[in-house]
Design a protein around this motif. Structure first.
Motif, PDB file in Angstrom:
ATOM      1  N   GLU A 123       0.836  -1.195   0.000  1.00 13.59           N
ATOM      2  CA  GLU A 123       0.000   0.000   0.000  1.00 13.59           C
ATOM      3  C   GLU A 123       0.880   1.258   0.000  1.00 13.59           C
ATOM      4  N   VAL A 124       0.491   2.259  -0.794  1.00 12.98           N
ATOM      5  CA  VAL A 124       1.251   3.501  -0.853  1.00 12.98           C
ATOM      6  C   VAL A 124       0.590   4.508   0.077  1.00 12.98           C
ATOM      7  N   ASP A 125       0.935   4.430   1.355  1.00 10.89           N
ATOM      8  CA  ASP A 125       0.437   5.400   2.322  1.00 10.89           C
ATOM      9  C   ASP A 125       1.400   5.445   3.503  1.00 10.89           C
ATOM     10  N   THR A 126       1.250   6.445   4.328  1.00 13.31           N
ATOM     11  CA  THR A 126       2.168   6.614   5.459  1.00 13.31           C
ATOM     12  C   THR A 126       2.026   5.488   6.473  1.00 13.31           C
ATOM     13  N   MET A 127       0.849   4.903   6.589  1.00 14.47           N
ATOM     14  CA  MET A 127       0.634   3.839   7.558  1.00 14.47           C
ATOM     15  C   MET A 127       1.354   2.556   7.159  1.00 14.47           C
ATOM     16  N   ARG A 128       1.580   2.368   5.855  1.00 17.12           N
ATOM     17  CA  ARG A 128       2.304   1.173   5.427  1.00 17.12           C
ATOM     18  C   ARG A 128       3.708   1.145   6.013  1.00 17.12           C
ATOM     19  N   LYS A 129       4.376   2.302   6.009  1.00 10.49           N
ATOM     20  CA  LYS A 129       5.716   2.379   6.591  1.00 10.49           C
ATOM     21  C   LYS A 129       5.664   2.105   8.093  1.00 10.49           C
ATOM     22  N   ALA A 130       4.632   2.597   8.758  1.00 11.32           N
ATOM     23  CA  ALA A 130       4.480   2.346  10.200  1.00 11.32           C
ATOM     24  C   ALA A 130       4.278   0.853  10.467  1.00 11.32           C
ATOM     25  N   ARG A 131       3.442   0.213   9.662  1.00 13.06           N
ATOM     26  CA  ARG A 131       3.222  -1.238   9.809  1.00 13.06           C
ATOM     27  C   ARG A 131       4.514  -1.997   9.580  1.00 13.06           C
ATOM     28  N   GLU A 132       5.279  -1.558   8.590  1.00 19.79           N
ATOM     29  CA  GLU A 132       6.546  -2.205   8.253  1.00 19.79           C
ATOM     30  C   GLU A 132       7.540  -2.101   9.417  1.00 19.79           C
ATOM     31  N   ILE A 133       7.576  -0.946  10.063  1.00 18.66           N
ATOM     32  CA  ILE A 133       8.472  -0.742  11.202  1.00 18.66           C
ATOM     33  C   ILE A 133       8.105  -1.665  12.360  1.00 18.66           C
ATOM     34  N   VAL A 134       6.822  -1.740  12.672  1.00 21.11           N
ATOM     35  CA  VAL A 134       6.359  -2.607  13.769  1.00 21.11           C
ATOM     36  C   VAL A 134       6.687  -4.065  13.471  1.00 21.11           C
ATOM     37  N   ARG A 135       6.448  -4.497  12.253  1.00 20.54           N
ATOM     38  CA  ARG A 135       6.725  -5.880  11.880  1.00 20.54           C
ATOM     39  C   ARG A 135       8.220  -6.194  11.950  1.00 20.54           C
ATOM     40  N   ALA A 136       9.043  -5.236  11.524  1.00 23.03           N
ATOM     41  CA  ALA A 136      10.496  -5.444  11.556  1.00 23.03           C
ATOM     42  C   ALA A 136      10.996  -5.589  12.993  1.00 23.03           C
ATOM     43  N   LEU A 137      10.482  -4.765  13.893  1.00 21.66           N
ATOM     44  CA  LEU A 137      10.870  -4.845  15.300  1.00 21.66           C
ATOM     45  C   LEU A 137      10.490  -6.198  15.886  1.00 21.66           C
ATOM     46  N   LYS A 138       9.312  -6.696  15.534  1.00 25.08           N
ATOM     47  CA  LYS A 138       8.861  -8.008  16.014  1.00 25.08           C
ATOM     48  C   LYS A 138       9.720  -9.126  15.435  1.00 25.08           C
ATOM     49  N   LEU A 139      10.050  -8.997  14.136  1.00 22.31           N
ATOM     50  CA  LEU A 139      10.850 -10.028  13.465  1.00 22.31           C
ATOM     51  C   LEU A 139      12.222 -10.159  14.108  1.00 22.31           C
ATOM     52  N   GLU A 140      12.825  -9.029  14.458  1.00 23.08           N
ATOM     53  CA  GLU A 140      14.161  -9.052  15.069  1.00 23.08           C
ATOM     54  C   GLU A 140      14.135  -9.671  16.469  1.00 23.08           C
ATOM     55  N   ARG A 141      12.996  -9.587  17.157  1.00 26.65           N
ATOM     56  CA  ARG A 141      12.911 -10.196  18.480  1.00 26.65           C
ATOM     57  C   ARG A 141      12.753 -11.715  18.397  1.00 26.65           C
ATOM     58  N   ARG A 142      12.216 -12.176  17.269  1.00 34.35           N
ATOM     59  CA  ARG A 142      11.916 -13.601  17.129  1.00 34.35           C
ATOM     60  C   ARG A 142      13.019 -14.386  16.419  1.00 34.35           C
ATOM     61  N   TYR A 143      13.724 -13.720  15.511  1.00 36.11           N
ATOM     62  CA  TYR A 143      14.725 -14.433  14.711  1.00 36.11           C
ATOM     63  C   TYR A 143      16.093 -13.767  14.826  1.00 36.11           C
ATOM     64  N   SER A 144      17.133 -14.554  14.568  1.00 30.84           N
ATOM     65  CA  SER A 144      18.499 -14.036  14.640  1.00 30.84           C
ATOM     66  C   SER A 144      18.826 -13.231  13.392  1.00 30.84           C
ATOM     67  N   TYR A 153      10.923  -1.290  -6.378  1.00 33.39           N
ATOM     68  CA  TYR A 153      10.995  -2.231  -7.500  1.00 33.39           C
ATOM     69  C   TYR A 153      10.313  -3.542  -7.133  1.00 33.39           C
ATOM     70  N   GLN A 154      10.619  -4.061  -5.928  1.00 29.90           N
ATOM     71  CA  GLN A 154      10.085  -5.356  -5.513  1.00 29.90           C
ATOM     72  C   GLN A 154       8.561  -5.335  -5.434  1.00 29.90           C
ATOM     73  N   GLU A 155       8.014  -4.250  -4.910  1.00 34.57           N
ATOM     74  CA  GLU A 155       6.558  -4.120  -4.798  1.00 34.57           C
ATOM     75  C   GLU A 155       5.914  -4.112  -6.185  1.00 34.57           C
ATOM     76  N   ALA A 156       6.496  -3.344  -7.090  1.00 35.35           N
ATOM     77  CA  ALA A 156       5.944  -3.255  -8.452  1.00 35.35           C
ATOM     78  C   ALA A 156       6.031  -4.617  -9.157  1.00 35.35           C
ATOM     79  N   GLU A 157       7.131  -5.329  -8.952  1.00 28.82           N
ATOM     80  CA  GLU A 157       7.295  -6.639  -9.579  1.00 28.82           C
ATOM     81  C   GLU A 157       6.260  -7.628  -9.051  1.00 28.82           C
ATOM     82  N   ASN A 158       6.023  -7.596  -7.741  1.00 23.13           N
ATOM     83  CA  ASN A 158       5.029  -8.491  -7.155  1.00 23.13           C
ATOM     84  C   ASN A 158       3.635  -8.220  -7.715  1.00 23.13           C
ATOM     85  N   MET A 159       3.355  -6.919  -7.929  1.00 22.90           N
ATOM     86  CA  MET A 159       2.053  -6.550  -8.483  1.00 22.90           C
ATOM     87  C   MET A 159       1.901  -7.059  -9.921  1.00 22.90           C
TER      88      MET A 159
END
Length: 231
Positions: free
Chosen positions: A67-88, A225-231
């Motif tokens: 999604e192209v909106d400011t909240m997408r970046k916020a969601r991405e940040i939260v997910r990244a923080l969670k991912l780093e706590r769970r995986y090496s 690029y990756q987002e556009a390719e997936n689409m």
């Protein structure tokens, strides 16, 4: 060599941050506001270089959240923080290397090593790693198997390789001697694989047209690029 190359290019503070590089994130935010509001002293650089860490890129690829909106970046940040706590860090880096596109419909570093050099990834030199990793910035422009009049892929790729080797040296990941050695190392791509691509029904010309569409979509829609390719 491969790990140093990827970190130097994509996320130089990868080993230190907790999933988000707050320095580049804040800089990107200031730059975005500066360009949007036409405030010169807030325009830190031209263009829109991404502030996404390797961890953020992994979460984006896994979720397909484009999604192209400011909240997408916020969601991405939260997910990244969670991912780093769970995986090496090693697990996250491995996931990144298995997900990223290296052009010619090739995903994952092992497939890329086989395609471009007919090698196992463990056999790649640092210079070869830089040639492959450099493709991810723009898989059409830096693709060594694209050599039309409008896109001298081999030349572009090798210029990018030299830039990456300089980054590694500049970041202290390679000594002066190692830098000079890799800079002068001859790069020999697997020409037979290139010829096979040309002879396939989906030739690299067709791939090039697809890449053009992906790049246009990314530019016009504000996607990576990756987002556009997936689409």
């Amino acid at each position: 060599g491969l790990i140093d190359t990827v970190v130097a290019v994509e996320d130089k503070r990868f080993w230190e941050h907790n999933g988000v590089d707050w320095i580049t994130t804040i800089q990107a935010g200031i730059n975005y506001v500066g360009h949007k509001l036409h405030i010169p002293f807030l325009q830190l650089y031209e263009g829109t270089p991404g502030a996404s860490t390797i961890t953020q890129q992994v979460t984006r690829n896994l979720t397909g959240d484009t999604e192209v909106d400011t909240m997408r970046k916020a969601r991405e940040i939260v997910r990244a923080l969670k991912l780093e706590r769970r995986y090496s860090k090693d697990q996250i880096l491995e996931a990144y290397l298995n997900l990223v596109s290296f052009g010619n419909n090739t995903y994952g570093i092992q497939a890329a090593a086989n395609l471009y050099f007919d090698k196992d990834v463990s056999e790649l030199t640092v210079a070869e790693c830089a040639s492959i990793v450099g493709i991810t910035r723009d898989p059409s422009y830096y693709n060594p198997f694209y050599n039309t009049e409008t896109n001298h892929g081999l030349e572009n790729n090798q210029n990018r390789k030299e830039d990456i080797l300089f980054m590694m040296h500049d970041q202290g990941l390679r000594t002066d001697e190692e830098y000079e050695t890799e800079l002068s190392r001859e790069i020999v791509f697997a020409s037979a694989n290139k010829e096979q691509l040309v002879s396939n029904d989906q030739s690299y010309f067709v791939d090039y047209v697809i890449e053009c569409v992906i790049n246009d979509l990314a530019e016009q829609g504000g996607y990576t690029y990756q987002e556009a390719e997936n689409m």
